[in-house]
Each structure stands twice: as C-alpha cells, then as structure tokens.
Design a protein around this motif. Structure first.
Motif, PDB file in Angstrom:
ATOM      1  N   LEU A  16       0.870  -1.175   0.000  1.00  0.00           N
ATOM      2  CA  LEU A  16       0.000   0.000   0.000  1.00  0.00           C
ATOM      3  C   LEU A  16       0.903   1.220   0.000  1.00  0.00           C
ATOM      4  O   LEU A  16       1.866   1.271   0.759  1.00  0.00           O
ATOM      5  N   VAL A  17       0.583   2.185  -0.845  1.00  0.00           N
ATOM      6  CA  VAL A  17       1.318   3.449  -0.848  1.00  0.00           C
ATOM      7  C   VAL A  17       0.319   4.535  -0.472  1.00  0.00           C
ATOM      8  O   VAL A  17      -0.690   4.709  -1.146  1.00  0.00           O
ATOM      9  N   VAL A  18       0.610   5.239   0.613  1.00  0.00           N
ATOM     10  CA  VAL A  18      -0.275   6.288   1.118  1.00  0.00           C
ATOM     11  C   VAL A  18       0.449   7.614   0.958  1.00  0.00           C
ATOM     12  O   VAL A  18       1.584   7.764   1.399  1.00  0.00           O
ATOM     13  N   GLY A  19      -0.188   8.546   0.276  1.00  0.00           N
ATOM     14  CA  GLY A  19       0.439   9.842   0.060  1.00  0.00           C
ATOM     15  C   GLY A  19      -0.571  10.874  -0.364  1.00  0.00           C
ATOM     16  O   GLY A  19      -1.780  10.638  -0.319  1.00  0.00           O
ATOM     17  N   PRO A  48      -7.730  11.185   8.611  1.00  0.00           N
ATOM     18  CA  PRO A  48      -7.727  10.173   9.674  1.00  0.00           C
ATOM     19  C   PRO A  48      -7.603   8.741   9.132  1.00  0.00           C
ATOM     20  O   PRO A  48      -6.897   7.915   9.707  1.00  0.00           O
ATOM     21  N   HIS A  49      -8.279   8.436   8.025  1.00  0.00           N
ATOM     22  CA  HIS A  49      -8.185   7.089   7.473  1.00  0.00           C
ATOM     23  C   HIS A  49      -6.823   6.847   6.826  1.00  0.00           C
ATOM     24  O   HIS A  49      -6.280   5.745   6.906  1.00  0.00           O
ATOM     25  N   ALA A  50      -6.249   7.865   6.202  1.00  0.00           N
ATOM     26  CA  ALA A  50      -4.918   7.720   5.607  1.00  0.00           C
ATOM     27  C   ALA A  50      -3.882   7.428   6.682  1.00  0.00           C
ATOM     28  O   ALA A  50      -2.985   6.600   6.488  1.00  0.00           O
ATOM     29  N   GLU A  51      -3.995   8.078   7.839  1.00  0.00           N
ATOM     30  CA  GLU A  51      -3.047   7.864   8.928  1.00  0.00           C
ATOM     31  C   GLU A  51      -3.153   6.459   9.517  1.00  0.00           C
ATOM     32  O   GLU A  51      -2.169   5.904   9.989  1.00  0.00           O
ATOM     33  N   ARG A  52      -4.352   5.864   9.478  1.00  0.00           N
ATOM     34  CA  ARG A  52      -4.564   4.539  10.073  1.00  0.00           C
ATOM     35  C   ARG A  52      -4.469   3.403   9.060  1.00  0.00           C
ATOM     36  O   ARG A  52      -4.581   2.236   9.444  1.00  0.00           O
ATOM     37  N   ALA A  53      -4.276   3.709   7.783  1.00  0.00           N
ATOM     38  CA  ALA A  53      -4.292   2.681   6.738  1.00  0.00           C
ATOM     39  C   ALA A  53      -3.211   1.627   6.978  1.00  0.00           C
ATOM     40  O   ALA A  53      -2.054   1.951   7.223  1.00  0.00           O
ATOM     41  N   THR A  54      -3.620   0.384   6.938  1.00  0.00           N
ATOM     42  CA  THR A  54      -2.696  -0.749   7.058  1.00  0.00           C
ATOM     43  C   THR A  54      -3.080  -1.778   6.006  1.00  0.00           C
ATOM     44  O   THR A  54      -4.190  -1.778   5.498  1.00  0.00           O
ATOM     45  N   GLY A  55      -2.161  -2.640   5.694  1.00  0.00           N
ATOM     46  CA  GLY A  55      -2.447  -3.712   4.750  1.00  0.00           C
ATOM     47  C   GLY A  55      -2.627  -5.022   5.490  1.00  0.00           C
ATOM     48  O   GLY A  55      -2.456  -5.087   6.720  1.00  0.00           O
ATOM     49  N   PRO A  56      -2.949  -6.068   4.759  1.00  0.00           N
ATOM     50  CA  PRO A  56      -3.036  -7.384   5.375  1.00  0.00           C
ATOM     51  C   PRO A  56      -1.665  -7.800   5.942  1.00  0.00           C
ATOM     52  O   PRO A  56      -0.634  -7.233   5.567  1.00  0.00           O
ATOM     53  N   GLU A  57      -1.664  -8.781   6.795  1.00  0.00           N
ATOM     54  CA  GLU A  57      -0.417  -9.270   7.379  1.00  0.00           C
ATOM     55  C   GLU A  57       0.565  -9.629   6.267  1.00  0.00           C
ATOM     56  O   GLU A  57       0.206 -10.280   5.288  1.00  0.00           O
ATOM     57  N   TRP A 105       2.045  -7.419   4.289  1.00  0.00           N
ATOM     58  CA  TRP A 105       2.108  -6.368   3.283  1.00  0.00           C
ATOM     59  C   TRP A 105       3.004  -5.235   3.775  1.00  0.00           C
ATOM     60  O   TRP A 105       3.159  -5.007   4.974  1.00  0.00           O
ATOM     61  N   THR A 106       3.570  -4.494   2.833  1.00  0.00           N
ATOM     62  CA  THR A 106       4.378  -3.316   3.130  1.00  0.00           C
ATOM     63  C   THR A 106       3.509  -2.073   2.948  1.00  0.00           C
ATOM     64  O   THR A 106       2.728  -1.998   2.008  1.00  0.00           O
ATOM     65  N   VAL A 107       3.651  -1.110   3.873  1.00  0.00           N
ATOM     66  CA  VAL A 107       2.956   0.160   3.752  1.00  0.00           C
ATOM     67  C   VAL A 107       4.019   1.244   3.599  1.00  0.00           C
ATOM     68  O   VAL A 107       4.908   1.371   4.435  1.00  0.00           O
ATOM     69  N   VAL A 108       3.939   1.996   2.501  1.00  0.00           N
ATOM     70  CA  VAL A 108       4.860   3.097   2.231  1.00  0.00           C
ATOM     71  C   VAL A 108       4.070   4.385   2.380  1.00  0.00           C
ATOM     72  O   VAL A 108       2.985   4.516   1.812  1.00  0.00           O
ATOM     73  N   ARG A 109       4.611   5.322   3.151  1.00  0.00           N
ATOM     74  CA  ARG A 109       3.914   6.590   3.371  1.00  0.00           C
ATOM     75  C   ARG A 109       4.754   7.737   2.830  1.00  0.00           C
ATOM     76  O   ARG A 109       5.937   7.830   3.105  1.00  0.00           O
ATOM     77  N   HIS A 110       4.114   8.597   2.040  1.00  0.00           N
ATOM     78  CA  HIS A 110       4.737   9.810   1.516  1.00  0.00           C
ATOM     79  C   HIS A 110       4.010  10.990   2.130  1.00  0.00           C
ATOM     80  O   HIS A 110       2.793  11.078   2.048  1.00  0.00           O
ATOM     81  N   GLU A 111       4.769  11.888   2.734  1.00  0.00           N
ATOM     82  CA  GLU A 111       4.175  13.068   3.339  1.00  0.00           C
ATOM     83  C   GLU A 111       3.965  14.139   2.262  1.00  0.00           C
ATOM     84  O   GLU A 111       4.806  14.319   1.387  1.00  0.00           O
ATOM     85  N   ALA A 112       2.873  14.845   2.367  1.00  0.00           N
ATOM     86  CA  ALA A 112       2.565  15.917   1.408  1.00  0.00           C
ATOM     87  C   ALA A 112       3.340  17.171   1.768  1.00  0.00           C
ATOM     88  O   ALA A 112       3.347  17.581   2.929  1.00  0.00           O
TER      89      ALA A 112
END
Length: 56
Positions: free
Chosen positions: A10-13, A33-42, A44-51
């Motif tokens: 998952l890529v969140v940005g 709020p949902h972007a901050e709490r987003a997780t993937g299934p066990e 999975w990698t979560v990548v976060r990009h700050e705006a």
C-alpha cells in the motif's frame, strides 16, 4: 492510497491529479484520519509519503 496487489504493498500519500479523475487503477482517496490509520493485510508493506503541500 494506491494498492499494488502483486507487490503486496500500500502506498499512502498526497492526492494526485490523475487519481481525482479515476485514472489510476487501484487508487483510492482517503480522508486524513483514514490515511493515517491505513494498514495492509499481514505481510504487506505500507509506504507513506508526506505531502509538502495540498493540491487545490
């Protein structure tokens, strides 16, 4: 958030102009709020990009 099922990632940005038009397959607009709490299934990698700044 963009989902890459093959890479199990998952890529969140910040919102991109194309995602607003529905042009990016597997992308979803999330409120902060949902972007901050987003997780993937066990396993999975979560990548976060700050705006740097919000798009108009």
């Amino acid at each position: 958030m963009t989902v890459d099922y093959d890479a199990r990632m998952l890529v969140v940005g910040p919102l991109q102009a194309a995602s607003r038009q529905g042009a990016i397959e597997g992308s979803y607009d999330l409120c902060d709020p949902h972007a901050e709490r987003a997780t993937g299934p066990e396993g999975w990698t979560v990548v976060r990009h700050e705006a740097d700044r919000a798009l108009p």
